[in-house]
Design an enzyme around this catalytic site. Structure first.
Site, PDB file in Angstrom:
ATOM      1  N   PRO A  15      47.385  31.431  -8.454  1.00 24.63           N
ATOM      2  CA  PRO A  15      48.460  30.643  -9.048  1.00 24.63           C
ATOM      3  C   PRO A  15      49.260  29.812  -8.046  1.00 24.63           C
ATOM      4  O   PRO A  15      49.562  30.262  -6.947  1.00 24.63           O
ATOM      5  CB  PRO A  15      49.362  31.694  -9.707  1.00 24.63           C
ATOM      6  N   ASN A  16      49.552  28.608  -8.489  1.00 25.91           N
ATOM      7  CA  ASN A  16      50.423  27.640  -7.801  1.00 25.91           C
ATOM      8  C   ASN A  16      49.767  26.982  -6.588  1.00 25.91           C
ATOM      9  O   ASN A  16      50.361  26.054  -6.012  1.00 25.91           O
ATOM     10  CB  ASN A  16      51.763  28.287  -7.405  1.00 25.91           C
ATOM     11  N   ARG A  38      55.168  20.534  -2.046  1.00 27.46           N
ATOM     12  CA  ARG A  38      56.484  21.124  -1.752  1.00 27.46           C
ATOM     13  C   ARG A  38      56.317  22.185  -0.672  1.00 27.46           C
ATOM     14  O   ARG A  38      55.212  22.602  -0.369  1.00 27.46           O
ATOM     15  CB  ARG A  38      57.058  21.794  -3.017  1.00 27.46           C
ATOM     16  N   TYR A  74      53.757  26.008   3.802  1.00 33.51           N
ATOM     17  CA  TYR A  74      52.348  25.888   3.414  1.00 33.51           C
ATOM     18  C   TYR A  74      51.640  24.665   4.002  1.00 33.51           C
ATOM     19  O   TYR A  74      50.455  24.472   3.757  1.00 33.51           O
ATOM     20  CB  TYR A  74      52.227  25.859   1.884  1.00 33.51           C
ATOM     21  N   ASN A  86      42.210  33.720  -2.074  1.00 32.30           N
ATOM     22  CA  ASN A  86      43.647  33.606  -1.888  1.00 32.30           C
ATOM     23  C   ASN A  86      44.240  33.774  -3.274  1.00 32.30           C
ATOM     24  O   ASN A  86      44.282  32.827  -4.071  1.00 32.30           O
ATOM     25  CB  ASN A  86      44.035  32.253  -1.293  1.00 32.30           C
ATOM     26  N   ALA A  90      50.423  34.833  -5.513  1.00 35.90           N
ATOM     27  CA  ALA A  90      51.372  35.911  -5.807  1.00 35.90           C
ATOM     28  C   ALA A  90      50.712  37.105  -6.494  1.00 35.90           C
ATOM     29  O   ALA A  90      51.237  38.227  -6.434  1.00 35.90           O
ATOM     30  CB  ALA A  90      52.516  35.369  -6.663  1.00 35.90           C
ATOM     31  N   HIS A 137      50.213  40.481  -4.740  1.00 36.93           N
ATOM     32  CA  HIS A 137      51.271  41.485  -4.619  1.00 36.93           C
ATOM     33  C   HIS A 137      51.529  42.244  -5.926  1.00 36.93           C
ATOM     34  O   HIS A 137      52.398  43.092  -5.976  1.00 36.93           O
ATOM     35  CB  HIS A 137      52.565  40.800  -4.159  1.00 36.93           C
ATOM     36  N   ASP A 185      40.825  45.926  -9.172  1.00 38.84           N
ATOM     37  CA  ASP A 185      39.730  46.643  -9.838  1.00 38.84           C
ATOM     38  C   ASP A 185      38.486  45.760  -9.934  1.00 38.84           C
ATOM     39  O   ASP A 185      37.364  46.254  -9.791  1.00 38.84           O
ATOM     40  CB  ASP A 185      40.156  47.091 -11.243  1.00 38.84           C
ATOM     41  N   GLU A 197      40.296  38.708   1.809  1.00 40.49           N
ATOM     42  CA  GLU A 197      41.581  38.211   1.295  1.00 40.49           C
ATOM     43  C   GLU A 197      42.173  37.266   2.324  1.00 40.49           C
ATOM     44  O   GLU A 197      42.191  37.586   3.523  1.00 40.49           O
ATOM     45  CB  GLU A 197      42.528  39.410   1.075  1.00 40.49           C
ATOM     46  N   HIS A 243      45.411  34.246   3.284  1.00 38.67           N
ATOM     47  CA  HIS A 243      46.683  33.595   2.976  1.00 38.67           C
ATOM     48  C   HIS A 243      46.952  32.496   3.987  1.00 38.67           C
ATOM     49  O   HIS A 243      46.602  32.632   5.177  1.00 38.67           O
ATOM     50  CB  HIS A 243      47.839  34.604   3.021  1.00 38.67           C
ATOM     51  N   SER A 269      50.095  31.511   4.722  1.00 38.03           N
ATOM     52  CA  SER A 269      51.255  31.979   5.476  1.00 38.03           C
ATOM     53  C   SER A 269      51.025  33.401   5.973  1.00 38.03           C
ATOM     54  O   SER A 269      50.159  34.118   5.455  1.00 38.03           O
ATOM     55  CB  SER A 269      52.499  31.931   4.579  1.00 38.03           C
ATOM     56  N   ARG A 280      57.289  37.424   6.006  1.00 36.45           N
ATOM     57  CA  ARG A 280      58.090  36.849   4.927  1.00 36.45           C
ATOM     58  C   ARG A 280      58.846  37.942   4.158  1.00 36.45           C
ATOM     59  O   ARG A 280      59.110  39.008   4.709  1.00 36.45           O
ATOM     60  CB  ARG A 280      57.178  36.009   4.021  1.00 36.45           C
ATOM     61  N   ARG A 320      56.238  40.479  -0.283  1.00 34.06           N
ATOM     62  CA  ARG A 320      54.930  39.899   0.076  1.00 34.06           C
ATOM     63  C   ARG A 320      54.172  40.767   1.083  1.00 34.06           C
ATOM     64  O   ARG A 320      53.055  40.455   1.466  1.00 34.06           O
ATOM     65  CB  ARG A 320      55.109  38.492   0.659  1.00 34.06           C
TER      66      ARG A 320
HETATM   67  O1  CA2 Z   1      50.374  32.224   1.967  1.00 32.38           O
HETATM   68  C1  CA2 Z   1      49.640  32.227   0.976  1.00 32.38           C
HETATM   69  O2  CA2 Z   1      48.521  31.693   0.969  1.00 32.38           O
HETATM   70  C2  CA2 Z   1      50.139  32.839  -0.338  1.00 32.38           C
HETATM   71  O3  CA2 Z   1      49.017  33.434  -0.995  1.00 32.38           O
HETATM   72  C3  CA2 Z   1      50.693  31.703  -1.161  1.00 32.38           C
HETATM   73  C4  CA2 Z   1      51.336  32.163  -2.464  1.00 32.38           C
HETATM   74  C5  CA2 Z   1      52.346  33.291  -2.207  1.00 32.38           C
HETATM   75  O4  CA2 Z   1      52.837  33.784  -3.435  1.00 32.38           O
HETATM   76  C6  CA2 Z   1      51.724  34.431  -1.409  1.00 32.38           C
HETATM   77  O5  CA2 Z   1      52.723  35.404  -1.166  1.00 32.38           O
HETATM   78  C7  CA2 Z   1      51.166  33.930  -0.086  1.00 32.38           C
HETATM   79  C8  CA2 Z   1      52.070  31.012  -3.142  1.00 32.38           C
HETATM   80  C9  CA2 Z   1      51.228  29.800  -3.391  1.00 32.38           C
HETATM   81  C10 CA2 Z   1      52.109  28.706  -3.906  1.00 32.38           C
HETATM   82  O6  CA2 Z   1      51.960  27.582  -3.104  1.00 32.38           O
HETATM   83  C11 CA2 Z   1      52.821  26.540  -3.278  1.00 32.38           C
HETATM   84  C12 CA2 Z   1      52.586  25.454  -2.499  1.00 32.38           C
HETATM   85  C13 CA2 Z   1      53.405  24.355  -2.596  1.00 32.38           C
HETATM   86  C14 CA2 Z   1      54.460  24.353  -3.488  1.00 32.38           C
HETATM   87  C15 CA2 Z   1      54.697  25.458  -4.271  1.00 32.38           C
HETATM   88  C16 CA2 Z   1      53.869  26.566  -4.184  1.00 32.38           C
END
Ligand code: CA2
Length: 144
Positions: A10-11, A18, A23, A74, A77, A80, A87, A98, A100, A102, A107, A111
Site C-alpha cells: 500500500p501507498n 511526497r 522515500y 515491500n 505498512a 507491521h 501466513d 522482505e 524497505h 527506509s 523510525r 515500524r
Molecule cells: O520504507 C519502506 O519501504 C516502507 O515499507 C514504506 C511504507 C511504510 O509504511 C513502511 O513502514 C516502510 C510506506 C510506503 C508509502 O510510501 C509513500 C511514498 C510517498 C508518499 C506517501 C507514501
C-alpha cells in the site's frame, strides 16, 4: 531463466510525489526500471506489481507458488500488521526477501516490528531504491 515476483504494498504507488526526505524522489516506475536493469544483469526475469489491497497481495503470493522461483516483497505498512501476508509467505515456501526503502528500525517504534521477517530468508532496509537491487542480488544467490 528464473522468475522473481517483486511485490509492492500500500501507498508505494505514491513514491516520488511526497516525503522525498524519507522515500527519495524516484517514482515506482523508476524502481521498476531499476529492477528490470539489474535483473537482466543477473539473468533473472522480474514480474513487478503493486496493490493497495491486502487480499490482492495474498493472492499474488499464492500465484507465485506455481509461477515464480522467489518473492521480493515491500509490503509497506502491512509489514507491521499482516498475519495474512505472513501466513501466505510461509505457506508457499518459496525463497523470499522482505525489503524497505527506509530504515524502519530508525523510525517510529510501530515500524520496528515486522510480522514477515520471521518467515522470510532475510530483510534489506534503509538503502532507498537500492534495497530492490540488493535484494535481486541476494535472490539470485538464493535461487542458484
Ligand atoms: O520504507 C519502506 O519501504 C516502507 O515499507 C514504506 C511504507 C511504510 O509504511 C513502511 O513502514 C516502510 C510506506 C510506503 C508509502 O510510501 C509513500 C511514498 C510517498 C508518499 C506517501 C507514501
Amino acid at each position: 531463466m528464473s522468475l522473481v515476483f517483486v511485490i509492492n504494498g500500500p501507498n508505494l504507488n505514491l513514491l516520488g510525489t511526497r516525503e522525498p526526505d524519507v522515500y527519495g524522489h524516484e517514482t515506482l516506475e523508476d524502481v521498476e526500471a531499476l529492477c528490470r536493469d539489474r535483473a537482466r544483469d543477473l539473468d533473472l526475469e522480474v514480474d513487478f506489481r503493486q496493490s493497495n489491497h491486502e487480499g490482492v497481495l495474498v493472492d499474488w503470493i499464492h500465484e507465485a507458488r506455481t509461477l515464480a522461483d522467489g518473492i521480493i516483497i515491500n509490503a509497506g505498512a502491512y509489514t507491521h500488521t499482516s498475519i495474512a501476508l505472513r501466513d501466505a509467505l510461509k505457506g508457499v515456501g518459496l525463497p523470499a526477501i522482505e525489503i524497505h526503502l527506509s530504515n524502519t528500525h530508525a523510525r517510529e517504534p510501530f515500524r520496528h516490528r515486522s510480522y514477515l521477517a520471521p518467515v522470510v530468508n532475510g530483510v534489506i532496509a534503509g538503502f532507498g531504491i537500492n534495497s530492490y537491487a540488493l535484494a535481486l542480488i541476494a535472490m539470485s544467490e538464493l535461487i542458484d
